[in-house]
Motif scaffolding. Sequence first.
Motif, mmCIF file in Angstrom:
data_model
loop_
_atom_site.group_PDB
_atom_site.id
_atom_site.type_symbol
_atom_site.label_atom_id
_atom_site.label_comp_id
_atom_site.label_asym_id
_atom_site.label_seq_id
_atom_site.Cartn_x
_atom_site.Cartn_y
_atom_site.Cartn_z
ATOM 1 N N LEU A 387 0.401 -1.149 -0.351
ATOM 2 C CA LEU A 387 -0.067 0.039 0.503
ATOM 3 C C LEU A 387 0.598 1.036 0.019
ATOM 4 O O LEU A 387 1.691 1.295 0.526
ATOM 5 C CB LEU A 387 -0.842 0.050 1.284
ATOM 6 N N ASP A 388 0.621 2.176 -1.054
ATOM 7 C CA ASP A 388 1.063 3.411 -1.016
ATOM 8 C C ASP A 388 0.048 4.658 0.274
ATOM 9 O O ASP A 388 -0.604 5.280 -0.823
ATOM 10 C CB ASP A 388 1.436 3.468 -2.045
ATOM 11 N N PHE A 389 0.796 5.349 1.447
ATOM 12 C CA PHE A 389 -0.201 6.212 1.786
ATOM 13 C C PHE A 389 0.266 7.611 1.657
ATOM 14 O O PHE A 389 -0.471 7.956 2.189
ATOM 15 C CB PHE A 389 0.016 5.749 3.314
ATOM 16 N N LYS A 390 1.296 7.844 0.483
ATOM 17 C CA LYS A 390 1.288 8.826 -0.241
ATOM 18 C C LYS A 390 1.393 10.086 0.933
ATOM 19 O O LYS A 390 0.557 11.107 0.848
ATOM 20 C CB LYS A 390 -0.500 8.990 -1.129
ATOM 21 N N GLY A 391 2.427 10.192 1.160
ATOM 22 C CA GLY A 391 2.781 11.099 2.266
ATOM 23 C C GLY A 391 2.007 11.546 4.092
ATOM 24 O O GLY A 391 2.350 12.170 4.693
ATOM 25 N N THR A 392 1.588 10.065 4.270
ATOM 26 C CA THR A 392 0.617 10.316 5.222
ATOM 27 C C THR A 392 1.937 10.033 6.457
ATOM 28 O O THR A 392 2.543 9.708 6.383
ATOM 29 C CB THR A 392 -0.302 8.754 5.669
ATOM 30 N N SER A 393 1.035 11.418 8.118
ATOM 31 C CA SER A 393 2.252 10.975 8.877
ATOM 32 C C SER A 393 2.275 9.826 9.356
ATOM 33 O O SER A 393 1.096 9.131 9.684
ATOM 34 C CB SER A 393 1.715 12.299 10.121
ATOM 35 N N HIS A 394 3.280 9.617 9.959
ATOM 36 C CA HIS A 394 4.047 7.994 10.904
ATOM 37 C C HIS A 394 3.108 8.106 11.860
ATOM 38 O O HIS A 394 2.916 7.013 12.495
ATOM 39 C CB HIS A 394 4.791 7.891 10.949
ATOM 40 N N GLN A 395 2.218 9.315 13.075
ATOM 41 C CA GLN A 395 1.532 8.631 13.524
ATOM 42 C C GLN A 395 0.228 8.839 13.717
ATOM 43 O O GLN A 395 -0.346 7.492 14.578
ATOM 44 C CB GLN A 395 1.373 10.678 13.811
ATOM 45 N N ALA A 396 -0.085 8.451 12.211
ATOM 46 C CA ALA A 396 -1.455 7.225 11.724
ATOM 47 C C ALA A 396 -0.989 6.137 11.963
ATOM 48 O O ALA A 396 -1.730 4.791 12.672
ATOM 49 C CB ALA A 396 -1.902 7.743 10.636
ATOM 50 N N LEU A 397 0.095 4.963 11.895
ATOM 51 C CA LEU A 397 1.167 4.019 11.751
ATOM 52 C C LEU A 397 0.523 3.921 13.376
ATOM 53 O O LEU A 397 -0.617 2.745 14.138
ATOM 54 C CB LEU A 397 2.489 4.067 11.824
ATOM 55 N N LEU A 398 1.540 4.844 14.377
ATOM 56 C CA LEU A 398 1.054 4.582 15.575
ATOM 57 C C LEU A 398 -0.167 4.318 16.018
ATOM 58 O O LEU A 398 -0.549 3.748 17.658
ATOM 59 C CB LEU A 398 1.889 5.536 16.548
ATOM 60 N N VAL A 399 -0.727 5.119 15.891
ATOM 61 C CA VAL A 399 -2.567 5.054 15.863
ATOM 62 C C VAL A 399 -2.962 3.538 15.927
ATOM 63 O O VAL A 399 -3.823 2.965 16.824
ATOM 64 C CB VAL A 399 -3.689 6.118 15.516
ATOM 65 N N THR A 400 -2.403 3.320 14.603
ATOM 66 C CA THR A 400 -3.135 2.082 14.130
ATOM 67 C C THR A 400 -2.330 1.011 14.749
ATOM 68 O O THR A 400 -3.529 -0.122 15.294
ATOM 69 C CB THR A 400 -2.591 2.024 12.984
ATOM 70 N N MET A 401 -1.340 0.773 15.149
ATOM 71 C CA MET A 401 -0.651 0.122 16.377
ATOM 72 C C MET A 401 -1.015 0.134 17.883
ATOM 73 O O MET A 401 -1.736 -1.057 18.235
ATOM 74 C CB MET A 401 0.663 0.479 16.732
ATOM 75 N N CYS A 402 -2.056 1.158 18.252
ATOM 76 C CA CYS A 402 -2.836 0.942 19.450
ATOM 77 C C CYS A 402 -4.228 0.615 18.843
ATOM 78 O O CYS A 402 -5.224 -0.004 19.888
ATOM 79 C CB CYS A 402 -3.042 2.243 19.812
ATOM 80 N N GLN A 403 -4.683 0.598 18.307
ATOM 81 C CA GLN A 403 -6.023 0.515 18.219
ATOM 82 C C GLN A 403 -6.184 -1.456 17.547
ATOM 83 O O GLN A 403 -6.940 -1.905 17.687
ATOM 84 C CB GLN A 403 -6.957 1.106 16.874
ATOM 85 N N ALA A 404 -4.476 -1.517 17.353
ATOM 86 C CA ALA A 404 -4.856 -3.058 16.702
ATOM 87 C C ALA A 404 -5.348 -4.233 17.522
ATOM 88 O O ALA A 404 -5.101 -5.100 17.927
ATOM 89 C CB ALA A 404 -3.185 -3.491 15.925
ATOM 90 N N LEU A 405 -4.450 -3.589 18.886
ATOM 91 C CA LEU A 405 -4.403 -3.877 20.022
ATOM 92 C C LEU A 405 -5.583 -3.653 21.005
ATOM 93 O O LEU A 405 -5.355 -3.400 22.187
ATOM 94 C CB LEU A 405 -3.032 -3.720 20.723
ATOM 95 N N GLY A 406 -6.539 -2.926 20.365
ATOM 96 C CA GLY A 406 -7.618 -2.833 21.453
ATOM 97 C C GLY A 406 -7.844 -1.288 22.473
ATOM 98 O O GLY A 406 -8.785 -1.157 22.519
ATOM 99 N N LEU A 407 -7.048 -1.164 22.027
ATOM 100 C CA LEU A 407 -7.067 0.931 22.850
ATOM 101 C C LEU A 407 -8.286 1.878 21.722
ATOM 102 O O LEU A 407 -8.638 1.686 20.116
ATOM 103 C CB LEU A 407 -5.514 1.849 22.599
ATOM 104 N N ASP A 408 -8.451 2.948 22.044
ATOM 105 C CA ASP A 408 -9.441 3.771 21.473
ATOM 106 C C ASP A 408 -8.533 5.310 21.015
ATOM 107 O O ASP A 408 -9.268 5.633 20.972
ATOM 108 C CB ASP A 408 -10.912 3.870 22.360
ATOM 109 N N THR A 409 -7.392 5.191 21.141
ATOM 110 C CA THR A 409 -6.740 6.058 20.599
ATOM 111 C C THR A 409 -6.920 6.665 19.370
ATOM 112 O O THR A 409 -7.264 6.329 18.462
ATOM 113 C CB THR A 409 -4.657 5.352 20.603
ATOM 114 N N LEU A 410 -6.718 7.698 19.623
ATOM 115 C CA LEU A 410 -7.171 8.563 17.966
ATOM 116 C C LEU A 410 -6.403 9.623 17.682
ATOM 117 O O LEU A 410 -6.698 9.492 16.458
ATOM 118 C CB LEU A 410 -7.823 9.479 18.892
ATOM 119 N N ALA A 411 -4.906 9.677 18.456
ATOM 120 C CA ALA A 411 -3.535 10.663 17.871
ATOM 121 C C ALA A 411 -3.213 9.824 18.495
ATOM 122 O O ALA A 411 -3.183 10.270 19.970
ATOM 123 C CB ALA A 411 -4.305 12.072 18.437
ATOM 124 N N PHE A 412 -1.585 9.834 18.391
ATOM 125 C CA PHE A 412 -0.845 9.823 19.239
ATOM 126 C C PHE A 412 0.499 10.644 18.569
ATOM 127 O O PHE A 412 1.172 11.045 17.951
ATOM 128 C CB PHE A 412 0.334 8.198 18.411
#
Length: 426
Positions: A387-412
């Motif tokens: 997948l090409d995320f075309k300049g998306t902030s890596h903060q979105a990846l960190l949020v994804t990691m949190c949500q993948a573990l069941g957290l309700d984090t919206l911003a990292f």
Amino acid sequence: MVSHRLGRRQLGLGAGGALLSSLLFGSTRGVAHAASTNIAKRLVVFFSPNGTVHPFWRPTGLDTNFAFPPGTILEPLAPIQPDIVVCDGIDFIGFNNHEPGMRGMLTANGTAQMATGGMSVDQFIAKKLGVKPLGFGVETGAWGENVQTRMSYSAPGVYVAPEDDPVQMYQALFAGTLLAPGQATQLSSRRKSILDAITGDIGDLRARLGADERAKLDQHLEALRSTEQEISAAGGCAAPTAPVAMDKWSNPNFPAIGKAQMDLLVTALACGMTRVATIQWAHTVSPHVFTWLGISQGHHDLSHSDDANTAGVQAFVKAERWYAQQFVSLVQQLKALPEPGGSGSMLDNTLVVWVKELGDGRLHDGKSVPFVLAGRAGGFLRTGRYLDFKGTSHQALLVTMCQALGLDTLAFGDPAVSTGPLAGLS
């Protein structure tokens, strides 16, 4: 809401009161229990240093129709291609270069005043889940503790050092902690089940709660029952053979130390000793020489080879392919193990994230920082994609990691920079 009406002392539930009240009032704030069906049980962060050379890193194609060209850095990942998501176009926003990349890679440069408290994502997730994270290092500390050698933080500027010595890690994990089969059976009989022992208290409490609170309690109890089953399944977990003592700073020992640490990491996860683990190979500006590959120049120096230096570029690619092979080894170990107390493999219920502190190491930039995700994360991820995320902030990846573990984090990190997870992963 029940949290406004009832306190621990008011529950009056006898021996099980402390446990039940902790389920309602404990450290689970920030855990999205309602979305607990498709989440990972564990997180592994895999770090290797000094960025990449994008033309030799990128697959061809896109989404599910992609391939690794012969001789490229990620070609060794072909055996696990169905189990991974290769992430392109993820940028560090507001910082570049070795030290800022090492500091911000897992923290997003969060401050103590932000929701993440300036912690790195591994420490943040572990704290929210109420588990102790484990950090496995491979020759990370020869230069001491500083911003170049540390990637995990418990607070801004507060380093969390990995253990670089496999023997010390083995002793910390297994010395006196694993039970012989007879002892495990005896302990299991004594405790039987925490939940079985407080069945009456649970029924008493449920009768006093509203529908929303009962649903929340049931979700907590289901998670606790699952944890009990995992612990029971791991009760007879046998300690692995102790690692051979070796000089933890010796360059030629780098592969052997890394293998020992990965083996211990997988065993610790399989035995239920943690749900969050990191393995850090060296550190930014790493000078390691991959002599076992016939390379005679340091990894950091090779990372700066320009296009005219074809021999230097190829040596760097060769070293990076070796790191890819180590990632494959870790993923395949998890895939080979059945999920304790559950179905599928451990990899099916794990999120493994390969991270780096730079995009193009020659430019010292944070553009298109290479990330690879592995494991279905309990159904959270659709794998087998590029997948090409075309300049998306890596903060979105960190949020994804949190949500993948069941957290309700919206911003990292700073929510003014980025909010929400990476799109299109599920």
